[in-house]
Design an enzyme around this catalytic site. Structure first.
Site, PDB file in Angstrom:
ATOM      1  N   TYR A  60     114.080  17.153  42.505  1.00 40.01           N
ATOM      2  CA  TYR A  60     112.926  16.833  42.631  1.00 40.01           C
ATOM      3  C   TYR A  60     112.228  17.020  41.400  1.00 40.01           C
ATOM      4  CZ  TYR A  60     111.981  21.921  42.746  1.00 40.01           C
ATOM      5  OH  TYR A  60     111.806  23.340  42.561  1.00 40.01           O
ATOM      6  N   CYS A  61     111.051  16.516  41.252  1.00 44.76           N
ATOM      7  CA  CYS A  61     110.160  16.761  40.086  1.00 44.76           C
ATOM      8  C   CYS A  61     108.582  16.488  40.409  1.00 44.76           C
ATOM      9  CB  CYS A  61     110.713  15.588  38.907  1.00 44.76           C
ATOM     10  SG  CYS A  61     110.698  13.934  39.104  1.00 44.76           S
ATOM     11  N   THR A  62     107.809  16.374  39.399  1.00 48.59           N
ATOM     12  CA  THR A  62     106.711  16.139  39.733  1.00 48.59           C
ATOM     13  C   THR A  62     106.127  14.993  40.692  1.00 48.59           C
ATOM     14  OG1 THR A  62     105.873  17.249  37.868  1.00 48.59           O
ATOM     15  CG2 THR A  62     104.101  16.194  38.711  1.00 48.59           C
ATOM     16  N   ILE A  79     106.994  16.030  44.158  1.00 47.54           N
ATOM     17  CA  ILE A  79     106.124  17.002  44.599  1.00 47.54           C
ATOM     18  C   ILE A  79     104.864  16.491  45.304  1.00 47.54           C
ATOM     19  CG2 ILE A  79     105.265  19.358  44.465  1.00 47.54           C
ATOM     20  CD1 ILE A  79     107.378  19.840  42.074  1.00 47.54           C
TER      21      ILE A  79
END
Length: 462
Positions: free
Chosen positions: A306-308, A336
């Site tokens: 996952y990332c931003t 996210i």
């Protein structure tokens, strides 16, 4: 004079006449010097179509895009549209091309006060696709953002586009409408690809639009590791279920899954998924080296990434898959941002770091980080107070009041030296935070982190 020479002379004469007409038209839009006061927009030099312009290239673009016919009639000329890829004789090279001019919306709904209003939005989006002419797309994107009074950053490359822009809600809505109708994106982008949060144009110092090799800098040629080889996308609901199962198994020491945070250390420091593996890296361009140095960690594992907003996972997962060590690689679609829309009180705890003047946005009340100096719960970043340093620092109000405002003792000492020196003197950048941090640390599996409860927030105790 032979016909060819006569034709050339005629074209030259018409071009000169048109340039003159263009200059006269721009001149007519000048704001008198006596009227250039703060109330009417200090620095404004031209006004046209209820828009203000402070720089010559801005008014030139506007006139070339919207008043070609008016300029032509001014000299008794018939305005001819420029051919695709060509440029009008009266303005910037890319301004007259149909690909750029057709997609600038009517801005009459945008109030003049909107660009400076604190009530607005910040949009985050990306689109991986084949771009045959990045320069032309870049010129159109810059014209569009200026037209809507948006600020922020937009990266264009042959592999797609990546943008974070801020402005009024009317302007951001128009921006989305135009992007969704643009021929290059209309069959790829959709409304849900745009992640929004409270903000506005004030969240960015300016507008930066440019052409790059990658739309997110991983440091590897897109031709070598392509977004087309990405991992399996999971919706926020699917990702939530996977994380729930992972945490349940991990608590019993039975998990074959790694929950991998693809962001930088200062991002994961203030917010992360429970039980994640958060690499201690400063830049995403260090991520490939991190993977290379820790391949054994990922061998035969299921990886949830996952990332931003999802973009770093696109090529990050492709790179991990290229190593052929994992059993499966999954990634959170929309990042996210989208997860928090569905699960504001889910498995992601703390704040979400953002790359603008807000530094972070929140969806829950948990604080998972601490003040750099006293260790009290604190997660609000500020820039290091030393002029030579651009690091971020977590320092609580109590420590700030004591003058502890730098990111490390080295910077704190240098700040005192700089302030005691004559104006204009600076010191070479040197920071303990970066000097002592290895470029690519070796990681080991981590146990699930414990959730910080409301009681802990109230008491400030672990």
């Amino acid at each position: 004079m032979v016909p060819a020479e006569a034709g050339a002379a005629g074209r030259k004469q018409r071009a000169l006449a048109r340039r003159k007409a263009f200059s006269l038209f721009v001149k007519a839009k000048e704001v008198p010097a006596a009227s250039r006061c703060p109330g009417g927009g200090e620095g404004v030099r031209w006004r046209c179509c209820r828009q203000a312009f402070e720089e010559l290239p801005g008014i030139h673009r506007h006139v070339a895009l919207h008043h070609s016919g008016d300029v032509g009639r001014q000299e008794g000329l018939d305005a001819e549209p420029a051919e695709a890829g060509g440029s009008p004789a009266d303005g910037p090279a890319a301004a007259g091309s149909p690909e750029i001019s057709w997609a600038l919306p009517d801005t009459s709904r945008i109030n003049h006060d909107d660009p400076t209003s604190k009530v607005g939005e910040v949009l985050l989006y990306y689109c991986y696709c084949e771009v045959k002419d990045p320069e032309k797309l870049c010129a159109w994107q810059k014209a569009l953002c200026q037209h809507l009074h948006l600020t922020g950053k937009v990266r264009v490359a042959s592999e797609g586009i990546n943008g974070t822009v801020g402005g009024s809600k009317v302007a951001t809505s128009l921006y989305i409408e135009v992007m969704l109708s643009q021929p290059l994106f209309k069959n790829i982008l959709c409304q849900e690809d745009f992640k929004s949060s409270a903000g506005g144009a004030h969240c960015f110092p300016d507008l930066r639009v440019g052409v790059f090799k990658e739309i997110v800098p991983m440091g590897i040629d897109p031709k070598i590791v392509s977004y087309k080889e990405t991992g399996i996308h999971l919706s926020p609901q699917e990702f939530h279920r996977e994380v729930e199962q992972y945490l349940s198994q991990a608590s019993q020491g039975q998990s074959d899954t790694i929950l991998l945070d693809c962001r930088n250390f200062y991002e994961s420091k203030i917010g992360q998924f429970q039980g994640c593996l958060a690499p201690d890296i400063r830049k995403f361009s260090y991520f490939p080296s991190y993977i290379d140095e820790n391949l054994e960690l990922f061998k035969d594992k299921r990886v949830l990434m996952y990332c931003t907003g999802g973009i770093r996972c696109e090529r990050g997962s492709a790179y991990l898959r290229s190593k052929a060590v994992c059993r499966e690689v999954y990634q959170l679609k929309g990042g996210i941002h989208k997860y928090l829309e569905e699960f504001p009180d889910g498995f992601y705890r703390g704040k979400l770091f953002v790359f603008d003047d807000r530094y972070a946005i929140c969806s829950n009340e948990d604080i998972i980080s601490a003040c750099r100096y006293c260790g009290a719960l604190w997660d609000q970043y500020k820039l290091c107070s030393s002029q030579h340093c651009r690091q971020l620092v977590l320092t609580c109000p109590s420590c700030c009041n004591k003058g502890l405002t730098a990111c490390c003792p080295v910077c704190q000492e240098k700040e005192l030296k700089v302030t005691s020196r004559a104006s204009g003197q600076t010191l070479k950048e040197e920071c303990e935070c970066t000097r002592r941090r290895p470029r690519v640390p070796i990681e080991r599996p981590r146990v699930p982190i414990e959730r910080v409860s409301q009681r802990m927030l109230d008491t400030g105790k672990d």
